[in-house]
Design a protein around this motif. Structure first.
Motif, PDB file in Angstrom:
ATOM      1  N   LYS A 115       0.835  -1.207   0.000  1.00  0.00           N
ATOM      2  CA  LYS A 115       0.000   0.000   0.000  1.00  0.00           C
ATOM      3  C   LYS A 115       0.863   1.248   0.000  1.00  0.00           C
ATOM      4  CE  LYS A 115      -3.959  -2.111   2.376  1.00  0.00           C
ATOM      5  NZ  LYS A 115      -4.763  -2.104   3.593  1.00  0.00           N
ATOM      6  N   HIS A 116       1.860   1.229   0.852  1.00  0.00           N
ATOM      7  CA  HIS A 116       2.756   2.405   0.907  1.00  0.00           C
ATOM      8  C   HIS A 116       3.468   2.603  -0.404  1.00  0.00           C
ATOM      9  CE1 HIS A 116       2.092   3.375   5.056  1.00  0.00           C
ATOM     10  NE2 HIS A 116       2.439   2.132   5.482  1.00  0.00           N
ATOM     11  N   LYS A 117       3.819   1.507  -1.073  1.00  0.00           N
ATOM     12  CA  LYS A 117       4.518   1.596  -2.345  1.00  0.00           C
ATOM     13  C   LYS A 117       3.652   2.234  -3.407  1.00  0.00           C
ATOM     14  CE  LYS A 117       7.130  -1.217  -5.574  1.00  0.00           C
ATOM     15  NZ  LYS A 117       7.590  -2.574  -5.905  1.00  0.00           N
ATOM     16  N   LYS A 118       2.382   1.842  -3.451  1.00  0.00           N
ATOM     17  CA  LYS A 118       1.468   2.439  -4.434  1.00  0.00           C
ATOM     18  C   LYS A 118       1.250   3.907  -4.135  1.00  0.00           C
ATOM     19  CE  LYS A 118      -1.015  -1.859  -5.434  1.00  0.00           C
ATOM     20  NZ  LYS A 118      -2.317  -2.559  -5.359  1.00  0.00           N
ATOM     21  N   ALA A 119       1.126   4.216  -2.859  1.00  0.00           N
ATOM     22  CA  ALA A 119       0.916   5.629  -2.509  1.00  0.00           C
ATOM     23  C   ALA A 119       2.139   6.470  -2.847  1.00  0.00           C
ATOM     24  CB  ALA A 119       0.611   5.739  -1.010  1.00  0.00           C
ATOM     25  N   ALA A 120       3.286   5.861  -2.691  1.00  0.00           N
ATOM     26  CA  ALA A 120       4.527   6.610  -2.950  1.00  0.00           C
ATOM     27  C   ALA A 120       4.712   6.878  -4.434  1.00  0.00           C
ATOM     28  CB  ALA A 120       5.725   5.844  -2.410  1.00  0.00           C
ATOM     29  N   THR A 121       4.376   5.911  -5.304  1.00  0.00           N
ATOM     30  CA  THR A 121       4.542   6.102  -6.743  1.00  0.00           C
ATOM     31  C   THR A 121       3.578   7.121  -7.297  1.00  0.00           C
ATOM     32  OG1 THR A 121       3.081   4.212  -7.069  1.00  0.00           O
ATOM     33  CG2 THR A 121       5.449   3.806  -7.082  1.00  0.00           C
ATOM     34  N   SER A 122       2.456   7.344  -6.600  1.00  0.00           N
ATOM     35  CA  SER A 122       1.457   8.290  -7.101  1.00  0.00           C
ATOM     36  C   SER A 122       1.761   9.723  -6.692  1.00  0.00           C
ATOM     37  CB  SER A 122       0.065   7.890  -6.591  1.00  0.00           C
ATOM     38  OG  SER A 122       0.045   7.973  -5.181  1.00  0.00           O
ATOM     39  N   LYS A 123       2.762   9.965  -5.933  1.00  0.00           N
ATOM     40  CA  LYS A 123       3.010  11.332  -5.437  1.00  0.00           C
ATOM     41  C   LYS A 123       3.863  12.164  -6.372  1.00  0.00           C
ATOM     42  CE  LYS A 123       2.375  10.772  -0.535  1.00  0.00           C
ATOM     43  NZ  LYS A 123       2.972  10.875   0.789  1.00  0.00           N
ATOM     44  N   GLY A 124       4.513  11.657  -7.308  1.00  0.00           N
ATOM     45  CA  GLY A 124       5.282  12.490  -8.228  1.00  0.00           C
ATOM     46  C   GLY A 124       6.786  12.311  -8.062  1.00  0.00           C
ATOM     47  N   ASP A 125       7.481  13.290  -8.663  1.00  0.00           N
ATOM     48  CA  ASP A 125       8.943  13.143  -8.773  1.00  0.00           C
ATOM     49  C   ASP A 125       9.648  13.257  -7.430  1.00  0.00           C
ATOM     50  OD1 ASP A 125       8.862  15.042 -11.830  1.00  0.00           O
ATOM     51  OD2 ASP A 125       8.487  12.913 -11.425  1.00  0.00           O
ATOM     52  N   LYS A 126       9.100  14.040  -6.537  1.00  0.00           N
ATOM     53  CA  LYS A 126       9.826  14.310  -5.299  1.00  0.00           C
ATOM     54  C   LYS A 126       9.878  13.111  -4.392  1.00  0.00           C
ATOM     55  CE  LYS A 126       8.889  19.261  -5.193  1.00  0.00           C
ATOM     56  NZ  LYS A 126       8.338  20.386  -4.421  1.00  0.00           N
ATOM     57  N   ASN A 127       8.848  12.192  -4.504  1.00  0.00           N
ATOM     58  CA  ASN A 127       8.794  11.048  -3.586  1.00  0.00           C
ATOM     59  C   ASN A 127       9.430   9.799  -4.165  1.00  0.00           C
ATOM     60  OD1 ASN A 127       7.441  12.627  -1.761  1.00  0.00           O
ATOM     61  ND2 ASN A 127       5.425  12.076  -2.544  1.00  0.00           N
ATOM     62  N   VAL A 128       9.993   9.946  -5.388  1.00  0.00           N
ATOM     63  CA  VAL A 128      10.562   8.757  -6.021  1.00  0.00           C
ATOM     64  C   VAL A 128      11.715   8.216  -5.188  1.00  0.00           C
ATOM     65  CG1 VAL A 128      11.799   7.899  -8.024  1.00  0.00           C
ATOM     66  CG2 VAL A 128       9.854   9.415  -8.330  1.00  0.00           C
ATOM     67  N   LYS A 129      12.545   9.114  -4.721  1.00  0.00           N
ATOM     68  CA  LYS A 129      13.703   8.665  -3.957  1.00  0.00           C
ATOM     69  C   LYS A 129      13.297   8.035  -2.642  1.00  0.00           C
ATOM     70  CE  LYS A 129      16.859  12.061  -5.904  1.00  0.00           C
ATOM     71  NZ  LYS A 129      17.798  13.164  -5.625  1.00  0.00           N
ATOM     72  N   VAL A 130      12.260   8.532  -2.049  1.00  0.00           N
ATOM     73  CA  VAL A 130      11.774   7.938  -0.797  1.00  0.00           C
ATOM     74  C   VAL A 130      11.290   6.536  -1.029  1.00  0.00           C
ATOM     75  CG1 VAL A 130      10.110   8.181   1.070  1.00  0.00           C
ATOM     76  CG2 VAL A 130      11.185  10.206   0.086  1.00  0.00           C
ATOM     77  N   ALA A 131      10.552   6.334  -2.202  1.00  0.00           N
ATOM     78  CA  ALA A 131      10.050   4.994  -2.527  1.00  0.00           C
ATOM     79  C   ALA A 131      11.198   4.036  -2.742  1.00  0.00           C
ATOM     80  CB  ALA A 131       9.161   5.062  -3.778  1.00  0.00           C
ATOM     81  N   GLU A 132      12.256   4.536  -3.427  1.00  0.00           N
ATOM     82  CA  GLU A 132      13.392   3.652  -3.672  1.00  0.00           C
ATOM     83  C   GLU A 132      14.015   3.189  -2.361  1.00  0.00           C
ATOM     84  OE1 GLU A 132      14.811   5.773  -7.851  1.00  0.00           O
ATOM     85  OE2 GLU A 132      16.088   5.822  -6.081  1.00  0.00           O
ATOM     86  N   SER A 133      14.173   4.085  -1.483  1.00  0.00           N
ATOM     87  CA  SER A 133      14.782   3.688  -0.205  1.00  0.00           C
ATOM     88  C   SER A 133      13.898   2.727   0.552  1.00  0.00           C
ATOM     89  CB  SER A 133      15.062   4.936   0.637  1.00  0.00           C
ATOM     90  OG  SER A 133      13.846   5.596   0.923  1.00  0.00           O
ATOM     91  N   SER A 134      12.553   2.926   0.465  1.00  0.00           N
ATOM     92  CA  SER A 134      11.650   2.008   1.187  1.00  0.00           C
ATOM     93  C   SER A 134      11.676   0.627   0.557  1.00  0.00           C
ATOM     94  CB  SER A 134      10.218   2.556   1.194  1.00  0.00           C
ATOM     95  OG  SER A 134       9.718   2.636  -0.135  1.00  0.00           O
ATOM     96  N   ASN A 135      11.761   0.583  -0.836  1.00  0.00           N
ATOM     97  CA  ASN A 135      11.820  -0.716  -1.501  1.00  0.00           C
ATOM     98  C   ASN A 135      13.086  -1.471  -1.113  1.00  0.00           C
ATOM     99  OD1 ASN A 135       9.405  -0.300  -2.802  1.00  0.00           O
ATOM    100  ND2 ASN A 135      10.327   0.582  -4.652  1.00  0.00           N
ATOM    101  N   VAL A 136      14.171  -0.704  -1.059  1.00  0.00           N
ATOM    102  CA  VAL A 136      15.400  -1.376  -0.677  1.00  0.00           C
ATOM    103  C   VAL A 136      15.277  -1.929   0.729  1.00  0.00           C
ATOM    104  CG1 VAL A 136      17.840  -1.027  -0.211  1.00  0.00           C
ATOM    105  CG2 VAL A 136      16.796   0.038  -2.205  1.00  0.00           C
ATOM    106  N   THR A 137      14.640  -1.160   1.564  1.00  0.00           N
ATOM    107  CA  THR A 137      14.450  -1.629   2.949  1.00  0.00           C
ATOM    108  C   THR A 137      13.527  -2.823   2.993  1.00  0.00           C
ATOM    109  OG1 THR A 137      14.706   0.653   3.667  1.00  0.00           O
ATOM    110  CG2 THR A 137      13.807  -0.913   5.275  1.00  0.00           C
ATOM    111  N   ASP A 138      12.461  -2.777   2.120  1.00  0.00           N
ATOM    112  CA  ASP A 138      11.521  -3.903   2.093  1.00  0.00           C
ATOM    113  C   ASP A 138      12.213  -5.167   1.651  1.00  0.00           C
ATOM    114  OD1 ASP A 138       9.606  -2.177   2.883  1.00  0.00           O
ATOM    115  OD2 ASP A 138       8.755  -1.844   0.880  1.00  0.00           O
ATOM    116  N   SER A 139      13.018  -5.017   0.598  1.00  0.00           N
ATOM    117  CA  SER A 139      13.691  -6.216   0.094  1.00  0.00           C
ATOM    118  C   SER A 139      14.620  -6.792   1.158  1.00  0.00           C
ATOM    119  CB  SER A 139      14.484  -5.884  -1.172  1.00  0.00           C
ATOM    120  OG  SER A 139      15.479  -4.933  -0.874  1.00  0.00           O
ATOM    121  N   GLU A 140      15.290  -5.879   1.894  1.00  0.00           N
ATOM    122  CA  GLU A 140      16.163  -6.383   2.948  1.00  0.00           C
ATOM    123  C   GLU A 140      15.368  -7.079   4.025  1.00  0.00           C
ATOM    124  OE1 GLU A 140      18.327  -3.065   4.297  1.00  0.00           O
ATOM    125  OE2 GLU A 140      19.626  -2.937   2.523  1.00  0.00           O
ATOM    126  N   GLU A 141      14.204  -6.502   4.374  1.00  0.00           N
ATOM    127  CA  GLU A 141      13.376  -7.133   5.407  1.00  0.00           C
ATOM    128  C   GLU A 141      12.835  -8.465   4.939  1.00  0.00           C
ATOM    129  OE1 GLU A 141      11.824  -3.058   7.609  1.00  0.00           O
ATOM    130  OE2 GLU A 141      10.410  -4.401   6.620  1.00  0.00           O
TER     131      GLU A 141
END
Length: 675
Positions: free
Chosen positions: A34-60
């Motif tokens: 859910k957070h990932k979908k919300a993050a991708t819909s926010k635009g260019d500024k949140n792209v980097k935040v999504a990337e960091s969360s995905n990396v964290t998700d994959s690690e988890e």
């Protein structure tokens, strides 16, 4: 089959124990999506935040899957390739959980942000600058210690510049006394030169030839009794003992004071001992005979009241200018302070000369701060008008008071008017310092309050003529031969007897460390002479007259002993350091230091009692074995060790004297053991 069925039935029970963890994992996974979908819909500024969360998700996810694999039943490999068996023996298919492939978020981010412009290409200048190597940092030398200053530079610190440029006088310089009316070389008057020849003095020594032209300038006005507007320069003289320092200041004082009309205290000579005071007075009386100058002494030998009557002409009337019966006063510092503080009308404001002889010893004395009081008494700052002293307005009538020119402003008889053209007045007192050594201590030099001083240093011509090399170094007559004998303490008296009877040591001064040892040594020598047997080679031994001279003897007895010693009635005079300074006895040919002097200064003044005025002399020092290192180090520091030769005495040399010596020791022991 039963075992298999039992194994299958046990697996759900184990899986049920792990469902809570799986449920938490699934729940977190949904939230992350859910957070990932919300993050991708926010635009260019949140792209980097999504990337960091995905990396964290994959690690988890990797961590969770690792935990799941760990929680699965233990599997044993049995049989074929594709089969596995659990700990209960159930076969399990060889299917390992596969890790999810990581998605390159950087590519997705690039695709998601097509509107971002790419960075501008770098120019050739920037590229060249990036490719060129960076300039190296400047290299700094390693810190190093600065070069140590030379000994000469250290010696110059705090030193009076006038002392650096002192006049070096060759000790061998001799000047015959000229005949005729004028003598431009020395400045002495015809009358003084005639008196010197009557005394048998036909030539002047080095210190006299250097000092007389300076103290007796050709300009007659510079010989005045008062020089308030052009005060004379002070003088410091360093010369070996016996070089004629006393006559160097007696002659100019007598020549200049002979022009006085009224008797005032115009010359003050300060000396360390009473015996030296007596000797200097004899020199003044001999040179000033027929001049009418009045000479007085103050040493404490007579009562204080008697000295007051000899020094002061009017002690009842209070006079600012003072009153005096003498032109020249020779004294010790202690008695001088007594008269300054307790004698009415005793004044130093008319002083023309202040002589400090044996200055190295007198400056070391702090008795009642004598130097500061004397210097203060020569100035006018300590004087006050009489009305200011007792608060009484005195009538303006003539009085016999006579102030010095520099103190006239304190007169109550004549008012003084000041103008812009007034010149500064200073005391006419000229300070003359004489010693075998010159101090380089800035504190002592400053305490003297010297006025533009000029330094004279008398040294042998063979030595290096540099003022820094002779400052605070000790000057010894060139005609003196020095020797030392190292022996056991019990053999010191025997060594003295050996010198007397083998080396013919007579007309000698023997110095000990105390008055008690002086008396004991004389008694031992007398016992030795009484029991000594005549030798076959030399026959009857000669009789040697020996006497003790110490502070325990009354002044009249000491004076009689010196007269007998000068008359050669006494062959050996055993003394403490009481007469080691200044006493001039012309026929002394040997000096024996029975006890080692405590410092080099005492050694110099002891050996300086012989080889005076160009005569030959010998000095012997008896050194105990435990004192040898100290004595040699003392000489080495003074750069004098090579000049003192060692004399070795064997037991064979002492054998003829040994029986008499042992017998004399027993008699001395019996004498001191009697009640």
């Amino acid at each position: 089959m039963t075992e298999i069925g039992e194994g299958r039935q046990s697996m759900p029970s184990e899986a049920q124990g792990k469902t809570k963890a799986k449920k938490r994992y699934l729940r977190r996974k949904k939230e992350r999506r859910k957070h990932k979908k919300a993050a991708t819909s926010k635009g260019d500024k949140n792209v980097k935040v999504a990337e960091s969360s995905n990396v964290t998700d994959s690690e988890e996810e990797e961590e969770e899957q690792d935990s799941v694999v760990t929680d699965s039943p233990v599997v044993r490999f049995e049989g074929g390739e594709g089969s596995q068996k659990t700990s209960e023996g159930v076969d399990v298919h060889d299917e390992r959980p596969k890790k999810r492939r990581k998605v390159d978020q950087s590519e997705d981010a690039k695709e998601a942000t097509p509107h971002e412009h790419s960075p501008e290409p770098l120019t050739s200048e920037v590229t060249d600058r990036l490719k060129s190597p960076l300039p190296a940092l400047p290299s700094f030398p390693l810190p190093i210690h600065p070069n140590a200053p030379s000994k000469r530079d250290l010696a110059l610190q705090g030193l009076d510049p006038a002392l650096v440029h002192a006049d070096i006088v060759d000790s061998s310089t001799v000047l015959p006394i000229a005949d005729g009316e004028e003598d431009e070389s020395t400045g002495l008057t015809e009358r003084t030169r005639k008196r010197l020849k009557d005394l048998g003095i036909s030539e002047l020594f080095a210190v006299q030839t250097a000092l007389l032209p300076f103290l007796l300038p050709p300009d007659v006005t510079q010989r005045s009794l008062y020089l308030s507007y052009a005060p004379p320069r002070d003088v410091c003289v360093s010369a070996p003992t016996g070089s004629g320092k006393t006559l160097a200041y007696v002659l100019p004082i007598v020549d200049i004071l002979s022009s006085r009309i009224v008797t005032r205290l115009r010359a003050l000579v300060v000396l360390p001992t009473r015996d030296l005071v007596t000797q200097v007075r004899e020199t003044f009386e001999a040179v000033s005979k027929g001049r009418g100058l009045k000479i007085g002494t103050a040493t404490g030998q007579h009562s204080f009241t008697h000295e007051q009557t000899q020094l002061i002409a009017d002690g009842s009337t209070r006079l600012q200018g003072g009153s005096s019966k003498v032109d020249i006063l020779i004294c010790t510092p202690g008695r001088l302070i007594d008269h300054l503080n307790g004698t009415p009308n005793f004044s130093l404001q008319h002083l023309r000369f202040l002589v400090i002889d044996e200055a190295d010893r007198l400056l070391a004395q702090t008795f009642q701060g004598w130097l500061a009081q004397v210097l203060s008494a020569t100035r006018t700052s300590h004087l006050q008008s009489l009305s200011a002293v007792d608060g009484v307005d005195r009538p303006h009538h003539p009085s016999p008071d006579a102030l010095s020119p520099v103190s006239l402003h304190l007169s109550t008889e004549f008012p003084e008017f000041h103008t812009d053209l007034d010149e500064k007045k200073e005391s006419s007192c000229q300070k003359l310092l004489f010693s075998a050594t010159l101090t380089r201590d800035p504190g002592k030099i400053a305490a003297l309050e010297l006025r533009d001083p000029r330094y004279f240093i008398v040294k042998s011509g063979a030595e290096k003529a540099d003022a820094l090399d002779v400052v605070e170094k000790f000057t010894i007559p060139a005609t003196l031969k020095e020797q030392m004998i190292v022996c056991d303490s019990a053999q010191k008296p025997l060594m003295l007897f050996y010198l007397v009877y083998t080396h013919n040591v007579t007309n000698a001064l023997v110095f000990t460390k105390s008055a008690e040892s002086t008396t004991r040594l004389v008694r031992l020598f007398e016992f030795f002479q009484s029991v000594r047997q005549p030798s076959e080679d030399q026959g009857e031994p000669r009789r040697v007259v020996i006497q003790s001279y110490s502070s325990d003897s009354p002044p009249s007895e000491r004076k009689s002993l010196l007269e007998r010693f000068k008359g050669k009635e006494i062959h050996i005079l055993v003394a403490s350091d009481l007469i080691s300074r200044g006493i001039d006895i012309s026929h002394v040919s040997h000096v024996v230091s029975y006890d080692v002097p405590v410092d080099m200064r005492k050694y110099v003044h002891r050996v300086g009692r012989t080889a005076r005025a160009g005569r030959m002399g010998e000095a012997w020092t008896l050194v105990e074995e435990q004192e040898a290192r100290y004595f040699k180090s003392m000489l080495k520091v003074a750069d004098h060790l090579e000049k003192v030769k060692r004399l070795r005495v064997s037991e064979k040399d002492l054998a003829p004297l040994l029986p008499s010596y042992e017998l004399a020791l027993r008699q001395l022991k019996e004498a001191y053991s009697r009640p």
